[in-house]
Design a protein around this motif. Structure first.
Motif, mmCIF file in Angstrom:
data_model
loop_
_atom_site.group_PDB
_atom_site.id
_atom_site.type_symbol
_atom_site.label_atom_id
_atom_site.label_comp_id
_atom_site.label_asym_id
_atom_site.label_seq_id
_atom_site.Cartn_x
_atom_site.Cartn_y
_atom_site.Cartn_z
ATOM 1 N N THR A 1 19.709 41.859 23.789
ATOM 2 C CA THR A 1 20.877 42.609 23.328
ATOM 3 C C THR A 1 21.312 43.604 24.415
ATOM 4 O OG1 THR A 1 19.461 44.242 22.259
ATOM 5 C CG2 THR A 1 20.232 42.409 20.901
ATOM 6 N N GLY A 2 22.437 44.234 24.193
ATOM 7 C CA GLY A 2 22.927 45.228 25.131
ATOM 8 C C GLY A 2 24.304 45.707 24.723
ATOM 9 N N LYS A 3 24.872 46.564 25.555
ATOM 10 C CA LYS A 3 26.214 47.065 25.280
ATOM 11 C C LYS A 3 26.917 47.389 26.586
ATOM 12 C CE LYS A 3 28.838 50.210 22.326
ATOM 13 N NZ LYS A 3 28.781 51.221 21.247
ATOM 14 N N LEU A 4 28.194 46.995 26.660
ATOM 15 C CA LEU A 4 29.054 47.302 27.803
ATOM 16 C C LEU A 4 30.050 48.376 27.385
ATOM 17 C CD1 LEU A 4 30.228 46.687 30.649
ATOM 18 C CD2 LEU A 4 31.669 44.945 29.551
ATOM 19 N N VAL A 5 30.030 49.487 28.098
ATOM 20 C CA VAL A 5 30.986 50.576 27.835
ATOM 21 C C VAL A 5 31.709 50.918 29.140
ATOM 22 C CG1 VAL A 5 29.630 51.545 25.939
ATOM 23 C CG2 VAL A 5 29.265 52.388 28.272
ATOM 24 N N ARG A 6 32.862 51.546 29.010
ATOM 25 C CA ARG A 6 33.598 51.986 30.194
ATOM 26 C C ARG A 6 34.218 53.351 29.951
ATOM 27 N NH1 ARG A 6 39.377 48.773 30.667
ATOM 28 N NH2 ARG A 6 39.918 48.714 28.457
ATOM 29 N N ALA A 7 34.519 54.035 31.039
ATOM 30 C CA ALA A 7 35.079 55.378 30.955
ATOM 31 C C ALA A 7 36.462 55.338 30.315
ATOM 32 C CB ALA A 7 35.162 55.998 32.338
ATOM 33 N N ASN A 8 36.668 56.210 29.345
ATOM 34 C CA ASN A 8 37.989 56.403 28.751
ATOM 35 C C ASN A 8 38.566 57.679 29.341
ATOM 36 O OD1 ASN A 8 40.171 57.173 27.032
ATOM 37 N ND2 ASN A 8 39.362 55.823 25.445
ATOM 38 N N TRP A 9 39.540 57.530 30.244
ATOM 39 C CA TRP A 9 40.116 58.681 30.937
ATOM 40 C C TRP A 9 41.005 59.537 30.038
ATOM 41 C CZ3 TRP A 9 41.975 55.498 35.799
ATOM 42 C CH2 TRP A 9 40.850 55.155 36.564
ATOM 43 N N ASP A 10 41.285 59.049 28.831
ATOM 44 C CA ASP A 10 42.111 59.827 27.896
ATOM 45 C C ASP A 10 41.274 60.720 26.994
ATOM 46 O OD1 ASP A 10 44.413 58.606 28.902
ATOM 47 O OD2 ASP A 10 44.355 57.003 27.402
ATOM 48 N N THR A 11 40.045 60.283 26.689
ATOM 49 C CA THR A 11 39.199 61.030 25.756
ATOM 50 C C THR A 11 37.986 61.664 26.428
ATOM 51 O OG1 THR A 11 37.864 59.092 25.197
ATOM 52 C CG2 THR A 11 39.870 59.454 23.900
ATOM 53 N N TYR A 12 37.756 61.346 27.717
ATOM 54 C CA TYR A 12 36.619 61.869 28.479
ATOM 55 C C TYR A 12 35.290 61.407 27.884
ATOM 56 C CZ TYR A 12 40.625 65.003 28.955
ATOM 57 O OH TYR A 12 41.898 65.513 29.069
ATOM 58 N N ARG A 13 35.257 60.194 27.371
ATOM 59 C CA ARG A 13 34.050 59.595 26.825
ATOM 60 C C ARG A 13 33.919 58.162 27.319
ATOM 61 N NH1 ARG A 13 32.081 62.480 22.387
ATOM 62 N NH2 ARG A 13 33.487 64.081 21.578
ATOM 63 N N TYR A 14 32.724 57.586 27.131
ATOM 64 C CA TYR A 14 32.538 56.157 27.363
ATOM 65 C C TYR A 14 32.666 55.435 26.028
ATOM 66 C CZ TYR A 14 31.158 56.428 32.256
ATOM 67 O OH TYR A 14 31.169 56.608 33.619
ATOM 68 N N ALA A 15 33.365 54.301 26.022
ATOM 69 C CA ALA A 15 33.581 53.542 24.794
ATOM 70 C C ALA A 15 33.377 52.063 25.055
ATOM 71 C CB ALA A 15 34.994 53.796 24.272
ATOM 72 N N GLY A 16 33.040 51.306 23.991
ATOM 73 C CA GLY A 16 32.776 49.882 24.101
ATOM 74 C C GLY A 16 33.942 49.111 24.698
ATOM 75 N N TYR A 17 33.611 48.143 25.566
ATOM 76 C CA TYR A 17 34.624 47.313 26.215
ATOM 77 C C TYR A 17 34.578 45.941 25.555
ATOM 78 C CZ TYR A 17 37.497 45.863 30.258
ATOM 79 O OH TYR A 17 38.515 45.430 31.085
#
Length: 253
Positions: A171-187
């Protein structure tokens, strides 16, 4: 760029030139300086997260009988993305400036940040070069580069240890930087390679490809054959940089 404030690059000069990669541009009269190209970040994508400034060089190369003296560089991206800075040339044929970009607010400040999600993608380079004898030339579109959102990957392979021939769930998870919310979120909906490296080897081999869920999660099962490390590998997209998970070791008995 839309509703994110004015973007101004930090001005600096590097003392090392980098090779050019674009078509030549010159003035309309003989003797005008010639711009032969521009290289951004030594030819690599610029990857930006949500916590740190990212600094990268842009080198404009060209020629003139009197030598290049000064350059003004503009970077233009999707949805109004824009940076500008200038510098004196470090040699007669190379002029290097340094840009600083960020996608996070300054500590204790509510000032707007430089980047929004819509700005990720392919950017172009324009340059205005001045020669020592007073000649000048404007060279639009002399280079391009990717300005991308940073990505992260996790992995977990279980059970550990496992009997030979049994099934392992990875298992795992891919996230990326959200430049609008300053958080990492699932891609979501991205193809990610599952790779295996046998114990004692330094080489990973791709054994399959899995697409992320709506929340960026990954899950698959594989047969346990030998001891080794399992990881996920995302090669990146037009707007997002690559990411590799640290290998998770599974003992096969």
């Amino acid at each position: 760029m839309a509703s994110r404030g004015v973007v101004v690059g930090v001005v600096a000069v590097l003392l090392a030139g980098i090779g050019a990669t674009a078509d030549a541009a010159s003035g309309t009269t003989p003797g005008d300086p010639v711009v032969s190209g521009a290289t951004v970040n030594s030819g690599h994508d610029v990857i930006v997260g949500i916590t740190h400034d990212v600094v990268f060089p842009v080198t404009v190369t060209g020629s003139d009988d009197s030598g290049l003296a000064f350059v003004d560089v503009d970077l233009k991206g999707p949805h109004g993305g824009f940076y500008t800075t200038d510098a004196f040339c470090e040699t007669a044929t190379a002029c290097t400036t340094v840009f600083t970009v960020n996608a996070h607010p300054a500590p204790g400040s509510d000032d707007p940040v430089d980047l929004a999600n819509a700005n990720a993608g392919t950017w172009s380079v324009d340059a205005l070069a001045d020669a020592n004898d007073g000649g000048s030339v404007f060279a639009p579109g002399i280079g391009s580069f990717g300005l991308k959102r940073a990505a992260r990957l996790t992995v977990d392979a279980a059970p550990e240890p496992v009997a030979k021939g049994a099934r392992i769930t990875v298992t795992g998870k891919l996230v990326r930087a959200n430049w609008d919310t300053y958080r990492y979120a699932g891609y979501a909906g991205r193809a990610v390679k599952l790779q295996f490296r046998p114990k004692g080897s330094s080489t990973y081999t791709t054994v399959g490809t899995v697409h992320t869920s709506s929340t960026g999660t990954l899950r698959t099962t594989v047969k346990a054959v030998k001891d080794g490390y399992w990881r996920w590998n995302f090669t990146g997209s037009a707007t997002t940089g690559p990411a590799k998970a640290t290998g998770d070791y599974v003992d096969v008995r």
